[in-house]
Design a protein around this motif. Structure first.
Motif, PDB file in Angstrom:
ATOM      1  N   GLY A  43      -3.931   7.616 -15.151  1.00  0.00           N
ATOM      2  CA  GLY A  43      -3.704   8.332 -13.688  1.00  0.00           C
ATOM      3  C   GLY A  43      -5.011   9.185 -13.332  1.00  0.00           C
ATOM      4  O   GLY A  43      -6.059   8.648 -12.967  1.00  0.00           O
ATOM      5  N   VAL A  44      -4.694  10.407 -13.292  1.00  0.00           N
ATOM      6  CA  VAL A  44      -5.525  11.402 -12.696  1.00  0.00           C
ATOM      7  C   VAL A  44      -6.858  11.552 -13.522  1.00  0.00           C
ATOM      8  O   VAL A  44      -8.000  11.745 -12.711  1.00  0.00           O
ATOM      9  N   GLY A  45      -6.984  11.530 -14.528  1.00  0.00           N
ATOM     10  CA  GLY A  45      -8.346  11.720 -15.484  1.00  0.00           C
ATOM     11  C   GLY A  45      -9.043  10.514 -15.144  1.00  0.00           C
ATOM     12  O   GLY A  45     -10.298  10.633 -14.713  1.00  0.00           O
ATOM     13  N   ALA A  46      -8.424   9.259 -15.084  1.00  0.00           N
ATOM     14  CA  ALA A  46      -9.260   8.085 -14.805  1.00  0.00           C
ATOM     15  C   ALA A  46      -9.852   8.245 -13.393  1.00  0.00           C
ATOM     16  O   ALA A  46     -10.916   7.625 -12.995  1.00  0.00           O
ATOM     17  N   ASP A  80       0.194   5.167 -12.312  1.00  0.00           N
ATOM     18  CA  ASP A  80      -1.088   5.281 -12.704  1.00  0.00           C
ATOM     19  C   ASP A  80      -1.993   4.318 -11.722  1.00  0.00           C
ATOM     20  O   ASP A  80      -3.063   4.731 -11.177  1.00  0.00           O
ATOM     21  N   PRO A 116     -11.708   9.894 -19.137  1.00  0.00           N
ATOM     22  CA  PRO A 116     -11.067  10.904 -20.058  1.00  0.00           C
ATOM     23  C   PRO A 116      -9.452  10.757 -19.788  1.00  0.00           C
ATOM     24  O   PRO A 116      -8.798  11.821 -19.381  1.00  0.00           O
ATOM     25  N   SER A 117      -8.876   9.730 -20.199  1.00  0.00           N
ATOM     26  CA  SER A 117      -7.429   9.820 -19.988  1.00  0.00           C
ATOM     27  C   SER A 117      -6.809   9.748 -21.128  1.00  0.00           C
ATOM     28  O   SER A 117      -7.409   9.860 -22.324  1.00  0.00           O
ATOM     29  N   ASN A 118      -5.430   9.823 -21.121  1.00  0.00           N
ATOM     30  CA  ASN A 118      -4.480  10.317 -22.341  1.00  0.00           C
ATOM     31  C   ASN A 118      -4.831   9.271 -23.289  1.00  0.00           C
ATOM     32  O   ASN A 118      -4.547   7.998 -23.215  1.00  0.00           O
ATOM     33  N   SER A 141     -14.260  12.226 -23.647  1.00  0.00           N
ATOM     34  CA  SER A 141     -13.327  13.054 -24.169  1.00  0.00           C
ATOM     35  C   SER A 141     -12.266  13.714 -23.301  1.00  0.00           C
ATOM     36  O   SER A 141     -12.683  14.594 -22.450  1.00  0.00           O
ATOM     37  N   ILE A 165     -11.018  19.117 -24.641  1.00  0.00           N
ATOM     38  CA  ILE A 165     -12.134  20.270 -24.740  1.00  0.00           C
ATOM     39  C   ILE A 165     -11.787  21.196 -25.278  1.00  0.00           C
ATOM     40  O   ILE A 165     -10.772  21.891 -24.848  1.00  0.00           O
ATOM     41  N   PRO A 223      -5.959  19.801 -23.983  1.00  0.00           N
ATOM     42  CA  PRO A 223      -6.179  18.816 -22.900  1.00  0.00           C
ATOM     43  C   PRO A 223      -6.672  19.732 -21.632  1.00  0.00           C
ATOM     44  O   PRO A 223      -6.520  20.953 -21.399  1.00  0.00           O
ATOM     45  N   ARG A 246      -6.099  19.103 -18.356  1.00  0.00           N
ATOM     46  CA  ARG A 246      -4.695  19.270 -17.610  1.00  0.00           C
ATOM     47  C   ARG A 246      -3.636  18.436 -18.534  1.00  0.00           C
ATOM     48  O   ARG A 246      -3.872  17.390 -18.745  1.00  0.00           O
ATOM     49  N   LEU A 259     -18.128  18.577 -19.439  1.00  0.00           N
ATOM     50  CA  LEU A 259     -17.120  17.563 -19.166  1.00  0.00           C
ATOM     51  C   LEU A 259     -16.049  18.148 -17.931  1.00  0.00           C
ATOM     52  O   LEU A 259     -15.097  17.140 -18.077  1.00  0.00           O
ATOM     53  N   TYR A 260     -16.366  19.025 -17.395  1.00  0.00           N
ATOM     54  CA  TYR A 260     -15.222  19.423 -16.528  1.00  0.00           C
ATOM     55  C   TYR A 260     -15.609  18.704 -14.991  1.00  0.00           C
ATOM     56  O   TYR A 260     -16.765  18.768 -14.644  1.00  0.00           O
TER      57      TYR A 260
HETATM   58  P1  GDP Z   1      -2.327  10.661 -16.095  1.00  0.00           P
HETATM   59  O1  GDP Z   1      -1.890   9.194 -16.351  1.00  0.00           O
HETATM   60  O2  GDP Z   1      -2.071  11.059 -14.553  1.00  0.00           O
HETATM   61  O3  GDP Z   1      -1.814  11.928 -17.095  1.00  0.00           O
HETATM   62  O4  GDP Z   1      -3.993  10.815 -16.218  1.00  0.00           O
HETATM   63  P2  GDP Z   1      -4.992  10.268 -17.617  1.00  0.00           P
HETATM   64  O5  GDP Z   1      -4.118   9.720 -18.560  1.00  0.00           O
HETATM   65  O6  GDP Z   1      -5.922   8.974 -16.678  1.00  0.00           O
HETATM   66  O7  GDP Z   1      -5.706  11.542 -17.773  1.00  0.00           O
HETATM   67  C1  GDP Z   1      -4.931  12.550 -18.483  1.00  0.00           C
HETATM   68  C2  GDP Z   1      -6.212  13.314 -19.092  1.00  0.00           C
HETATM   69  O8  GDP Z   1      -7.310  13.694 -18.277  1.00  0.00           O
HETATM   70  C3  GDP Z   1      -5.606  14.657 -19.726  1.00  0.00           C
HETATM   71  O9  GDP Z   1      -5.235  14.576 -21.084  1.00  0.00           O
HETATM   72  C4  GDP Z   1      -6.649  15.739 -19.391  1.00  0.00           C
HETATM   73  O10 GDP Z   1      -7.313  16.505 -20.468  1.00  0.00           O
HETATM   74  C5  GDP Z   1      -7.719  14.896 -18.864  1.00  0.00           C
HETATM   75  N1  GDP Z   1      -8.620  15.524 -17.701  1.00  0.00           N
HETATM   76  C6  GDP Z   1      -8.333  15.889 -16.768  1.00  0.00           C
HETATM   77  N2  GDP Z   1      -9.265  16.488 -15.812  1.00  0.00           N
HETATM   78  C7  GDP Z   1     -10.277  16.315 -16.715  1.00  0.00           C
HETATM   79  C8  GDP Z   1     -11.591  17.044 -16.729  1.00  0.00           C
HETATM   80  O11 GDP Z   1     -12.086  17.526 -15.741  1.00  0.00           O
HETATM   81  N3  GDP Z   1     -12.415  16.746 -17.736  1.00  0.00           N
HETATM   82  C9  GDP Z   1     -11.961  15.792 -18.741  1.00  0.00           C
HETATM   83  N4  GDP Z   1     -13.100  15.675 -19.912  1.00  0.00           N
HETATM   84  N5  GDP Z   1     -10.772  15.609 -18.964  1.00  0.00           N
HETATM   85  C10 GDP Z   1     -10.057  15.969 -17.980  1.00  0.00           C
END
Ligand code: GDP
Ligand code: CA
Length: 316
Positions: free
Chosen positions: A9-12, A48, A198-200, A227, A230, A234, A236, A292-293
């Motif tokens: 979701g959000v990271g992707a 997602d 950087p997805s879960n 990754s 960091i 995580p 977030r 990587l932020y």
């Molecule tokens: P979710 O399904 O909404 O939880 O989203 P994802 O699986 O795509 O991404 C979640 C991951 O994104 C988390 O483990 C966060 O650590 C990572 N993440 C969020 N923001 C950032 C960022 O700015 N930089 C990096 N490197 N990772 C991030």
């Protein structure tokens, strides 16, 4: 350039927005996780897929990172007035329209891949968005609650319990009998390379990899990951709780080692983790460090550019 991206979701979604800015001419296919899908009030919600669709389509709530911007919650409040739950899951009125249509089209016999394509006709995300599978896959979490072992849907653990109760097991139920959605394996094979945003690693990427055929197809491809961890945490969310449940340390190096050199050709870590660039357990993976932020679209674009450059460098 053809790029295929596995996505939670959000990271992707934030990474993908950067990728589109970094390589606007690239032909991007996104394979989205559907293990988080669930059906509150009988509505099929695909968190997602929707996060990617709304973010790339310009409809996302920037503050939350999920859901629609400028939402109201009239429907949820009316449901609550009937005493109907789950009260712990936020569903906005605009968002509910998406779920009503998805549910209607699925009930009419269309597969999730076709439904997703139709929803994207409105949002024009600028990528081809595919669910990982048209088959039902549900991520379940086993934990000890009220003194006895229980199995909950991932959403209930994540959203209601904030993953604060340790999970003893995380399972993508149905994954082993699921087939990749039409176009998924083709998109992996036809790509110049594949990126992991950087997805879960467990409940986003890990669930996609659990669909038979996908990991095998990736072993024949160049794969570069970013990754989500960091400095041992995580950025977030509670990915650490997921990693602990599968016995993987919450570190940039441990996540790469978990994917393994069989799968991963390149790995981007944050400068805070630059000492892992030469870690022996990452032999066979080209590791680079940089900031990587994803603090802005521009910052995400620079990260995406670095992932593309590393993929072109290590391409098999
Ligand atoms: P979710 O399904 O909404 O939880 O989203 P994802 O699986 O795509 O991404 C979640 C991951 O994104 C988390 O483990 C966060 O650590 C990572 N993440 C969020 N923001 C950032 C960022 O700015 N930089 C990096 N490197 N990772 C991030
Ligand atoms: Ca998710």
């Amino acid at each position: 350039m053809r790029i295929t991206v596995l996505a939670g979701g959000v990271g992707a979604a934030r990474f993908l927005r950067g990728l589109r800015a970094a390589v606007p001419a690239a032909d991007v296919t996104v394979i989205g996780n559907t293990g988080d899908d669930f059906t509150p009030f009988g509505l099929h919600v695909s968190p997602d897929l929707d996060t990617v669709m709304y973010t790339l389509g310009g409809g996302i709530s920037e503050e939350q990172g999920w859901g629609r911007a400028a939402e109201s919650h009239t429907v949820l409040a009316e449901l609550a007035a009937y005493g109907a739950g789950p009260g712990w899951f936020g569903l906005g009125d605009k968002d509910i329209a998406t779920h009503i249509l998805r549910t209607q089209w699925l009930a009419a016999g269309q597969p999730l891949s076709a439904v997703t394509r139709r929803l994207c006709e409105r949002w024009q995300p600028g990528v081809t968005l595919l669910p990982m599978s048209d088959d039902l896959v549900r991520t379940h979490v086993t934990l000890e609650l009220d003194g006895r072992p229980q199995t909950l849907h991932f959403q209930e653990w994540w959203v209601r319990l904030h993953a604060a109760v340790p999970a003893s097991r995380i399972e993508a139920v149905g994954a082993s009998e699921a087939s990749p959605a039409p176009g998924v394996l083709e998109a992996i094979a036809a790509a110049d390379f594949v990126l992991f945003p950087p997805s879960n690693p467990v409940v986003s990427i890990g669930v996609i990899l659990a669909v038979p055929g996908i990991a095998d197809a990736l072993r024949d491809q160049t794969v570069v990951g970013v990754s989500p961890i960091i400095g041992g945490a995580p950025v977030r969310g509670m990915a650490d709780a997921c990693l602990t449940a599968i016995g993987v340390q919450t570190s940039a190096a441990a996540v790469a080692a978990h994917y393994g050199a069989e799968l991963l050709d390149g790995w981007l870590v944050d400068d805070q983790d630059k000492d892992v660039v030469d870690a022996p357990e990452l032999a066979g993976i080209a590791v680079r460090s940089r900031p990587l932020y994803m603090t802005s679209v521009a910052a995400a674009a620079e990260i995406a550019r670095a992932a593309v450059d590393l993929a072109l460098e290590v391409r098999r």
